[in-house]
Enzyme design. Structure first.
Site, PDB file in Angstrom:
ATOM      1  N   LYS A 127      71.495  -3.610  60.843  1.00 33.29           N
ATOM      2  CA  LYS A 127      72.612  -3.075  61.415  1.00 33.29           C
ATOM      3  C   LYS A 127      72.297  -3.899  62.654  1.00 33.29           C
ATOM      4  CE  LYS A 127      71.995   1.368  60.132  1.00 33.29           C
ATOM      5  NZ  LYS A 127      71.519   2.946  60.905  1.00 33.29           N
ATOM      6  N   HIS A 130      70.228  -4.039  69.063  1.00 35.57           N
ATOM      7  CA  HIS A 130      70.178  -3.819  69.805  1.00 35.57           C
ATOM      8  C   HIS A 130      69.941  -3.890  71.029  1.00 35.57           C
ATOM      9  CE1 HIS A 130      69.855   0.183  69.874  1.00 35.57           C
ATOM     10  NE2 HIS A 130      70.265   0.043  68.187  1.00 35.57           N
ATOM     11  N   HIS A 133      66.337  -1.261  70.780  1.00 33.14           N
ATOM     12  CA  HIS A 133      65.034  -1.980  70.053  1.00 33.14           C
ATOM     13  C   HIS A 133      64.836  -3.047  70.635  1.00 33.14           C
ATOM     14  CE1 HIS A 133      67.080  -0.695  66.346  1.00 33.14           C
ATOM     15  NE2 HIS A 133      66.155  -0.203  66.090  1.00 33.14           N
TER      16      HIS A 133
HETATM   17  N1  ARG Z   1      63.993   2.081  61.651  1.00 34.35           N
HETATM   18  C1  ARG Z   1      63.802   3.481  63.049  1.00 34.35           C
HETATM   19  C2  ARG Z   1      64.712   3.117  64.194  1.00 34.35           C
HETATM   20  O1  ARG Z   1      65.220   2.575  64.427  1.00 34.35           O
HETATM   21  C3  ARG Z   1      62.506   3.240  63.723  1.00 34.35           C
HETATM   22  C4  ARG Z   1      61.180   3.366  62.495  1.00 34.35           C
HETATM   23  C5  ARG Z   1      60.247   3.225  64.128  1.00 34.35           C
HETATM   24  N2  ARG Z   1      58.871   3.578  63.171  1.00 34.35           N
HETATM   25  C6  ARG Z   1      58.583   4.666  62.014  1.00 34.35           C
HETATM   26  N3  ARG Z   1      57.681   5.049  60.968  1.00 34.35           N
HETATM   27  N4  ARG Z   1      58.842   5.842  61.746  1.00 34.35           N
HETATM   28  O2  ARG Z   1      65.588   4.969  64.253  1.00 34.35           O
END
Ligand code: ARG
Length: 569
Positions: A127, A130, A133
């Site tokens: 994905k 963007h 992040h």
């Molecule tokens: N990949 C997830 C997102 O973009 C965030 C992950 C954050 N870290 C975790 N340990 N859940 O929404």
């Protein structure tokens, strides 16, 4: 370095017989220095001493033994003691400490032997990476450096979203439309285009969703060709992120993401079962959290699959085992508030209260344009982080070409200033607020921006250069630094370590960012009022040393935020 607060608190403790540590915590810094360098609110003692605050203030003033090297005078104003410290002592202690520690000035050994695990960035592979992040990457990156500077051992974890239906979608899309995109030359962009197109077309065509599900199932079942494709997509995505990370100076010690925990969830599920925490609810296995006013934490869905929370619990247990952490920080958007509350509560119920209480979710707001509209929200029109960084660099290049076309190393400087402007904009307001993304504002060299701080730093450099002199502390005549503007600047330098500690305590890099603006403005006032290069060598050397100290703190501070300092601009 002399600790003025401690000295004052000890002196008050002697007269009042109260605990010096408490008294130190009561000390305030008045909003303007006419009211003293520190103020002590005596109403805090009214209960213990059974007297009216103004009386307490007068009593303390009458009886306190002051060391004139520390305290210059004390005024009583109502229930407050306004305390003025000895400015010459301040000047000496600060500058000697800077001389001793240089770029390490402000650091400490507070966190020695303690691990702080910081989970940040965590983009979802396949994905788009963007602008949302960006915030996690920048805030987490700053915390990583701040904790290290305080002596902790920071462990940066990029918990990649590298598992999920999005892979099914991308793979199905590639099968269908491979020839329509330039996979040969730009694989990453093509993957993202396919992903975006798939999401659009799937709305009208549910067959596509079915295809994606089938492919994801193949991946879960470990079908070799599908696994190889997944690995490939993961690899080139990571290579692509690496470019962004390099620009942002982000550092990770582990890239173990969701996929890594795929086959490591059984022990956690079993442990939950053994501890009697799992219960069935509408076909799913959940941890009931009603008692804590939360919806249940789902561990196994009604379809029999594990889920985001299951993986986070598995990774938490892994982090306990690997790092025996003192603190585990999750820099993730505000919308995941509930998820983390549930996961931390479940960890506590499993019997790991000591760890659970040291888990913190560090949330942040959205990125919006100046009209308040969310950036990157319109489908198919996502704003990519790398593009934004490159646009910032180009814009700074344009500014340089217009204002200072002869400048050497233009590219390098444009990179430091452009990327710095983006980072600083992200960190300059309290993180929970929505970040306003407005090019004119964030690149304004006169505003409260990254480029402004860099500009002031470059001024300090060019002043030193102009004098042709690398300052030595032995040449400083401390008594020559007595102007109120110099003292105000020195007071800020004195506070540097406290500011960093405070930023870490609250996991709030904006505290450091605001401080760097204050310090830049304070120094700017100083050199607008007082000539630094002057006839009188004594004065010049002392002012130059102050200039050097300001530059040192600005550079250290800016680097803790993840920015870089240019030497020229
Ligand atoms: N990949 C997830 C997102 O973009 C965030 C992950 C954050 N870290 C975790 N340990 N859940 O929404």
């Amino acid at each position: 370095m002399i600790n003025f607060k401690k000295e004052i608190a000890n002196a008050i403790a002697k007269v009042t017989n109260l605990d010096a540590k408490d008294l130190e915590n009561y000390l305030e810094i008045p909003p303007n220095s006419d009211l003293g360098d520190y103020a002590f609110p005596c109403f805090k003692l009214a209960k213990d001493l059974r007297k009216a605050p103004p009386m307490i203030a007068n009593d303390i003033k009458e009886n306190i033994e002051i060391d004139e090297n520390i305290i210059e005078k004390i005024d009583v104003v109502g229930g407050y003691l306004n305390i003025f410290i000895n400015k010459q002592t301040l000047v000496q202690t600060v500058l000697k400490e800077v001389a001793k520690n240089k770029e390490k000035y402000g650091s400490s050994t507070l966190g020695e032997g303690k691990n702080v695990v910081i989970d940040y960035s965590a983009p979802n592979i396949a994905k788009p990476f963007h602008i949302g992040h960006l915030r996690s990457t920048v805030i987490g990156g700053a915390l990583y450096k701040i904790y290290n500077f305080l002596g902790y051992n920071s462990v940066g974890i990029n918990y990649l979203g590298d598992w999920g239906l999005q892979f099914g979608k991308v793979m199905a899309g590639i099968n269908l439309w491979k020839d329509e995109y330039d996979f040969e030359n730009d694989e990453m962009a093509s993957i993202l285009k396919v992903y975006i197109r798939f999401n659009q077309e799937e709305k009208e065509n549910p067959e596509l969703t079915k295809l994606a599900r089938e492919l994801f199932k193949k991946l879960e079942d470990g079908e070799p060709e599908t696994v190889a494709t997944w690995e490939h997509i993961r690899k080139i995505s990571l290579e692509n992120y690496e470019k962004t990370y390099k620009l942002l100076n982000s550092k990770f010690d582990s890239y173990n993401g969701e996929a890594y925990y795929n086959d490591k969830m059984d022990p956690v599920v079993n442990e939950l079962k053994e501890k009697g925490l799992l219960k069935e609810s509408q076909g799913a296995q959940v941890v009931d959290l009603e008692e804590y006013d939360m919806p249940p934490c789902i561990i196994i869905t009604s379809a029999g699959t594990t889920i985001y929370a299951t993986r986070d619990l598995a990774s938490l247990k892994d982090r306990i085992n690997k790092y025996n952490f003192d603190k585990a920080i999750y820099v993730v958007g505000n919308e995941q508030q509930l998820h983390f509350k549930q996961v931390f509560k479940t960890l506590e119920l499993m019997g790991y209260e000591e760890y659970a209480k040291n888990c913190v979710h560090v949330p942040f707001g959205l990125v919006v344009d100046k009209d308040g509209e969310k950036i990157g929200s319109r489908k198919g029109n996502s704003v990519f982080l790398e593009d934004i960084l490159n646009e910032a660099i180009d814009k700074v290049k344009d500014i340089i070409n217009e204002k200072n076309p002869e400048l050497e190393d233009k590219d390098e400087i444009a990179r430091k200033v452009g990327v710095g402007a983006i980072i600083f904009n992200d960190l300059s307001n309290s993180r929970i607020k929505d970040e306003i993304f407005d090019w004119d504002m964030l690149l304004n060299f006169q505003g409260e921006t990254g480029p402004y701080i860099q500009y002031i730093y470059v001024r300090t450099k060019s002043l030193l250069e102009k004098a042709g002199y690398t300052p030595e502390i032995v040449d400083v005549n401390f008594s020559k630094l007595s102007e109120v503007e110099a003292i105000n600047t020195l007071k800020l330098i004195y506070q540097f370590n406290d500011v960093i500690k405070n930023a870490a305590d609250k996991n709030e890099p904006s505290i450091l960012a605001r401080y760097l603006i204050d310090l830049s403005q304070s120094f700017s006032t100083f050199y607008n009022e007082h000539k630094i290069i002057t006839e009188e060598k004594d004065v010049q050397n002392s002012r130059l040393y102050l200039t050097y100290a300001v530059g040192t703190v600005l550079k250290t501070g800016v680097e803790l935020l993840g920015m870089e300092m240019p030497n020229k601009m």
